[in-house]
Design a protein around this motif. Sequence first.
Motif, mmCIF file in Angstrom:
data_model
loop_
_atom_site.group_PDB
_atom_site.id
_atom_site.type_symbol
_atom_site.label_atom_id
_atom_site.label_comp_id
_atom_site.label_asym_id
_atom_site.label_seq_id
_atom_site.Cartn_x
_atom_site.Cartn_y
_atom_site.Cartn_z
ATOM 1 N N PHE A 372 0.837 -1.203 0.000
ATOM 2 C CA PHE A 372 0.000 0.000 0.000
ATOM 3 C C PHE A 372 0.871 1.252 0.000
ATOM 4 O O PHE A 372 2.012 1.224 0.486
ATOM 5 N N ASP A 373 0.304 2.351 -0.495
ATOM 6 C CA ASP A 373 0.818 3.681 -0.159
ATOM 7 C C ASP A 373 0.342 3.944 1.262
ATOM 8 O O ASP A 373 -0.851 4.069 1.511
ATOM 9 N N ARG A 374 1.277 3.995 2.202
ATOM 10 C CA ARG A 374 0.852 4.053 3.600
ATOM 11 C C ARG A 374 0.323 5.419 4.027
ATOM 12 O O ARG A 374 -0.268 5.543 5.102
ATOM 13 N N LEU A 380 -1.396 -0.837 -4.130
ATOM 14 C CA LEU A 380 -0.475 -0.820 -5.265
ATOM 15 C C LEU A 380 -0.177 -2.220 -5.788
ATOM 16 O O LEU A 380 0.005 -2.404 -6.992
ATOM 17 N N VAL A 381 -0.099 -3.188 -4.898
ATOM 18 C CA VAL A 381 0.225 -4.572 -5.273
ATOM 19 C C VAL A 381 -0.631 -5.518 -4.447
ATOM 20 O O VAL A 381 -0.795 -5.313 -3.234
ATOM 21 N N SER A 394 -7.880 -13.684 -8.069
ATOM 22 C CA SER A 394 -7.088 -12.453 -8.149
ATOM 23 C C SER A 394 -7.752 -11.387 -7.292
ATOM 24 O O SER A 394 -8.843 -11.597 -6.744
ATOM 25 N N ILE A 395 -7.094 -10.236 -7.194
ATOM 26 C CA ILE A 395 -7.667 -9.074 -6.511
ATOM 27 C C ILE A 395 -7.640 -7.898 -7.478
ATOM 28 O O ILE A 395 -6.596 -7.589 -8.072
ATOM 29 N N ASP A 396 -8.774 -7.279 -7.667
ATOM 30 C CA ASP A 396 -8.904 -6.136 -8.572
ATOM 31 C C ASP A 396 -8.264 -4.915 -7.901
ATOM 32 O O ASP A 396 -8.766 -4.438 -6.877
ATOM 33 N N LEU A 397 -7.175 -4.412 -8.462
ATOM 34 C CA LEU A 397 -6.483 -3.293 -7.839
ATOM 35 C C LEU A 397 -7.335 -2.017 -7.843
ATOM 36 O O LEU A 397 -7.188 -1.175 -6.954
ATOM 37 N N LYS A 398 -8.206 -1.872 -8.826
ATOM 38 C CA LYS A 398 -9.030 -0.660 -8.882
ATOM 39 C C LYS A 398 -10.068 -0.628 -7.763
ATOM 40 O O LYS A 398 -10.277 0.390 -7.114
ATOM 41 N N SER A 399 -10.721 -1.766 -7.558
ATOM 42 C CA SER A 399 -11.767 -1.822 -6.530
ATOM 43 C C SER A 399 -11.229 -2.325 -5.195
ATOM 44 O O SER A 399 -11.811 -2.056 -4.143
#
Length: 610
Positions: A372-374, A380-381, A394-399
């Motif tokens: 994450f951006d803390r 972010l990943v 998977s994990i949707d980075l947008k949501s």
Amino acid sequence: MLGLLSLPAFASDELTKLMQDDAQWAHPRKDFANTGYSRLNQINQSNVKSLKLAWTFATGVNRGHEGAPLVVGDTMYIHTAFPNNVYALDLNDNQKIKWAYFPKQDPAVQALLCCDNVSRGLGYGDGKIFLQQNDGMLVALDAKSGEKVWDVAVVNTQEGASTTNAPHIVKDKVITGCSGGEYGVRCYLSAYNIKDGKLAWRAYSTGPDSEVLIGKDFNKENPHYSALSLYEDVNGGNKQGGSFKALTKQQLKYPESELGVKTWLKPQARKDGWQNGGGATWGWYSYDPALNLLYYGSGNPGTWNPDVRPGDNKWSMTIFARDVDTGMARWGYQMTPHDEWDYDGMNEVILWDAKGKKLASHFDRNGFAYTFDRTNGTLLVAEKMRPFVNWATSIDLKSGVPNKDPKFSTHQDYNAQGICPSALGVKDEQPAAFSPKTGLFYVPLNHVCMTYEPVESKYVAGQPWVGSTLTMFAGPEGVMGGFMAWDGLKGKSVWYNKEKFSAWGGVLATSTNLVFYGTLDRWFKALDARTGKELWKFQVGSGVVGNAITYSHKGKQYVGVLSGIGGWAGVAMNLGMTNDTDGLGAAGGYKELVKFNAAPGGGAMNVFSL
């Protein structure tokens, strides 16, 4: 540029100075950032093969010895499993006992400790040693004399709550947690004033925003984290044959308030579900002084039967960032919405800097590694640590929403098979380490899958409220564990070694590109941090579930680790349980441990030097 968290100078902050002195180990994970990293360099790749046992100290207590001792000045402070005795050893005088503290705890408390009689260590600050006893008492001891300065009750054991975490000292506060998700306890994180033990703030994991300490600026950069529901039901959702389809970010309804109430429904509990919502906080806590933010994870929702609590069950399974002065949440991201597998989210958060960004990484039980951006929680990943993870594709980075695989959903009276990972997770509480020298994380892993059958289970205060039967078995690679180096920016493994059993020891990384950790079959190992090549190992008296440390005394570097098998992987063995489903599934999965360990495991500190 990869680096450690930068610390501003607090002239009055003794602990900050101690953490910057690599001769000491004054924090459970060495520093506020939870890196487990030391700049000591006397022990290096060319001489590590010459490490010898320097001294040992038997604690006189059996069962799992998790966590690590502290080294402050010329004293080592060692804790034990229940009854949580504390010893101050004089490093100047052959480890002679300077003082000892023996808590008077009701033995009945042991029955509340789901996953062995563990304590994860001590805290230091303001000239005091802090102990979080299993019975909920937070105790401040004078570091020089061992005399009790103050104590305070953190939880109510009559409700089934207990405490197993190490207290963390941040500024003028002692931060401590709560265990009891398997008893339907509504857990919280608490901050006490270091001088007198008065409660400064308390943040619940579930319930109204006013009690979770959520304000108007919560998740302001990522308002979609505060959506009412992340899934649409497929074939009825919360029933056999039902599953959940992830909504896209465009389909989410956000931001919503009071999600700690609105996302809970409950036939088998009292009231509305969130009152018994779990969300334990028994892990490790990190802190960024520049942002004044505290980071931690919350655990599984109350009762392992997901059908009786429809909804996303916020804010269980969540990474939180909170203002350390007020406790108010800056951001929160739920990793496993509507948890169906007991993927406790309370593993450590490690803070680091790279490419001009302030980052936080977390290796979750659910098998995904997150960066994450803390500053604001932006994801972010999010990538699988090992390919065998199958509950989500998977994990949707947008949501930020996991795409669940319906084949591995769990439902009441249905025996779901082949779920990977098991409830132990791909990594449990055993902390990873980060080296700014290599820019990599070093992660001890479980390689275990399970069958999972939720059952009807009525809530009764103070009684176990699991509502599920598990069996565990080795994953598809045929072993129970592993150890890897991980690139937190790319989200991929750089190297990976198999282990016969789960690697349950917390990791130490050093500036000489060495990595140390322990195993359940009694080995304490040193690896090359760049390649994973084993450079040295020593077999101790009992399996290792403790965290490796290093310190320097009179110019000589030492490396040490607590041994004493236990924790979830070893609890069934320690209690002589043999049915496959005993120990919440650990008995069957880890039945071979008895070939390598006497039971119950005996606690000892093992210290090595050149």
